[in-house]
Design a protein around this motif. Structure first.
Motif, short mmCIF file in Angstrom:
data_model
loop_
_atom_site.label_atom_id
_atom_site.label_comp_id
_atom_site.label_asym_id
_atom_site.label_seq_id
_atom_site.Cartn_x
_atom_site.Cartn_y
_atom_site.Cartn_z
N ARG A 41 -14.33 -4.34 -6.81
CA ARG A 41 -12.88 -4.43 -6.99
C ARG A 41 -12.25 -3.31 -6.16
N PHE A 42 -11.34 -3.70 -5.26
CA PHE A 42 -10.69 -2.70 -4.41
C PHE A 42 -9.23 -2.53 -4.84
N SER A 43 -8.68 -1.37 -4.51
CA SER A 43 -7.30 -1.05 -4.82
C SER A 43 -6.67 -0.37 -3.62
N LEU A 44 -5.54 -0.91 -3.15
CA LEU A 44 -4.84 -0.37 -2.00
C LEU A 44 -3.44 0.08 -2.40
N ALA A 45 -2.94 1.11 -1.72
CA ALA A 45 -1.54 1.51 -1.83
C ALA A 45 -0.86 1.16 -0.51
N LEU A 60 7.96 -2.56 4.25
CA LEU A 60 6.92 -2.81 3.26
C LEU A 60 6.49 -4.28 3.30
N ASN A 61 7.45 -5.20 3.38
CA ASN A 61 7.12 -6.62 3.43
C ASN A 61 6.32 -6.98 4.67
N ARG A 62 6.66 -6.39 5.81
CA ARG A 62 5.90 -6.66 7.03
C ARG A 62 4.46 -6.18 6.89
N ARG A 63 4.30 -5.00 6.30
CA ARG A 63 2.96 -4.46 6.13
C ARG A 63 2.16 -5.28 5.12
N LEU A 64 2.84 -5.77 4.08
CA LEU A 64 2.15 -6.63 3.12
C LEU A 64 1.69 -7.93 3.77
N ASP A 65 2.51 -8.48 4.66
CA ASP A 65 2.13 -9.70 5.38
C ASP A 65 0.87 -9.44 6.21
N SER A 66 0.81 -8.29 6.86
CA SER A 66 -0.37 -7.94 7.65
C SER A 66 -1.60 -7.79 6.77
N VAL A 67 -1.43 -7.14 5.62
CA VAL A 67 -2.54 -6.97 4.69
C VAL A 67 -3.05 -8.33 4.22
N ARG A 68 -2.16 -9.22 3.87
CA ARG A 68 -2.56 -10.55 3.39
C ARG A 68 -3.33 -11.30 4.48
N PRO A 123 -1.34 0.86 9.42
CA PRO A 123 -0.31 1.86 9.06
C PRO A 123 0.30 1.59 7.70
N GLY A 124 0.53 2.65 6.96
CA GLY A 124 1.16 2.52 5.66
C GLY A 124 0.26 1.95 4.58
N VAL A 125 -1.05 1.84 4.85
CA VAL A 125 -2.00 1.28 3.88
C VAL A 125 -3.08 2.32 3.60
N ARG A 126 -3.33 2.56 2.33
CA ARG A 126 -4.34 3.56 1.94
C ARG A 126 -5.29 2.95 0.92
N LEU A 127 -6.58 3.11 1.18
CA LEU A 127 -7.59 2.63 0.24
C LEU A 127 -7.73 3.64 -0.89
N GLN A 128 -7.38 3.21 -2.11
CA GLN A 128 -7.43 4.11 -3.25
C GLN A 128 -8.80 4.15 -3.92
N GLY A 129 -9.53 3.07 -3.86
CA GLY A 129 -10.84 3.07 -4.49
C GLY A 129 -11.54 1.74 -4.41
N MET A 130 -12.86 1.79 -4.57
CA MET A 130 -13.71 0.60 -4.65
C MET A 130 -14.57 0.77 -5.89
N GLU A 131 -14.53 -0.19 -6.79
CA GLU A 131 -15.29 -0.11 -8.03
C GLU A 131 -16.36 -1.19 -8.06
N SER A 132 -17.58 -0.80 -8.33
CA SER A 132 -18.68 -1.75 -8.43
C SER A 132 -18.51 -2.61 -9.68
N VAL A 133 -18.77 -3.91 -9.54
CA VAL A 133 -18.63 -4.84 -10.66
C VAL A 133 -19.92 -5.64 -10.80
N ALA A 134 -20.43 -5.75 -12.02
CA ALA A 134 -21.64 -6.51 -12.28
C ALA A 134 -21.29 -7.95 -12.62
N ALA A 135 -22.28 -8.83 -12.53
CA ALA A 135 -22.09 -10.22 -12.97
C ALA A 135 -21.87 -10.21 -14.49
#
Length: 217
Positions: A41-45, A60-68, A123-135
């Protein structure tokens, strides 16, 4: 006439407490286990900036479009994007507006590094964390095993104490595991050129803590 149904609030797991004519013994038992990683599970700002609120939201909307666009072929399921919030930054003469939101979702082992590298250069995107998830089925099996191990450990400790004080009977009076199970905090990471190997990521970990009470007689 209207009728209503009262639904009781969920309560923490707690066995019925019985009377004890001997010595009461309270124990704290902790068990920890790991499970294989199924996904992350990832989390971005994501942020935007502008001379006024509208311009900040536009960026912000332009950057969100790029992220998507970048993440669509990489993620499993849907992205979660909460409503943005804005605030002012800087002194009155140089004031700027900031618009912020987050993006979260799940990614598989095969696209783990690709996602980290993709968002690391945006630009304007930061990776806040990656959490390992089990089945889910493996996590449920791990929880059951930890519960069994914890109860066995508690029983063994209680029997040892009973022998030490000359008691012959050990009876479990209560079990309390309120708020006992949880996962570790997400791993905070920064993208680097050499890449990340999902095999090196921390495995999902569950810690179980039980408060047990016995009667030794």
């Amino acid at each position: 006439m209207s009728a209503c149904i009262l639904i009781p609030s969920p309560r923490p797991l707690r066995a019925e407490t019985w009377s004890c004519s001997g010595t009461r013994l309270k124990l704290s038992v902790q068990e920890r286990g790991r499970s294989a990683v199924e996904r992350f599970r990832f989390s971005l700002a994501v942020s935007g900036e502008g001379a006024d609120e509208a311009k900040a939201l536009q960026q912000l909307n332009r950057r969100l479009d790029s992220v998507r666009r970048e993440l669509k072929p990489l993620v499993q399921g849907q992205l979660v994007v909460p409503a943005p919030h804005t605030h002012k930054r800087g002194r009155a003469s140089e004031q700027r507006y900031m618009a912020n939101t987050g993006v979260s979702g799940h990614v598989g082992l095969g696209t783990y590094n690709r996602l980290i590298q993709a968002v690391g250069g945006m630009p304007g995107v930061r990776l806040q964390g990656m959490e390992s998830v089990a089945a889910p089925e493996k996590e449920a099996a791990l929880r059951q095993r930890l519960m069994t191990d914890a109860l066995n450990q508690g029983q063994a400790d209680a029997e040892t104490t009973a022998r030490a004080i000359g008691a012959s009977e050990v009876r479990l009076l209560s079990i309390d595991r309120a708020g006992a199970m949880g996962r570790p905090r997400p791993l905070r990471m920064e993208a680097v050129s050499q890449g990340f190997d999902p095999e090196e990521a921390p495995e999902p970990t569950i810690t179980l803590r039980l408060q047990l009470e016995y009667c030794l007689s």
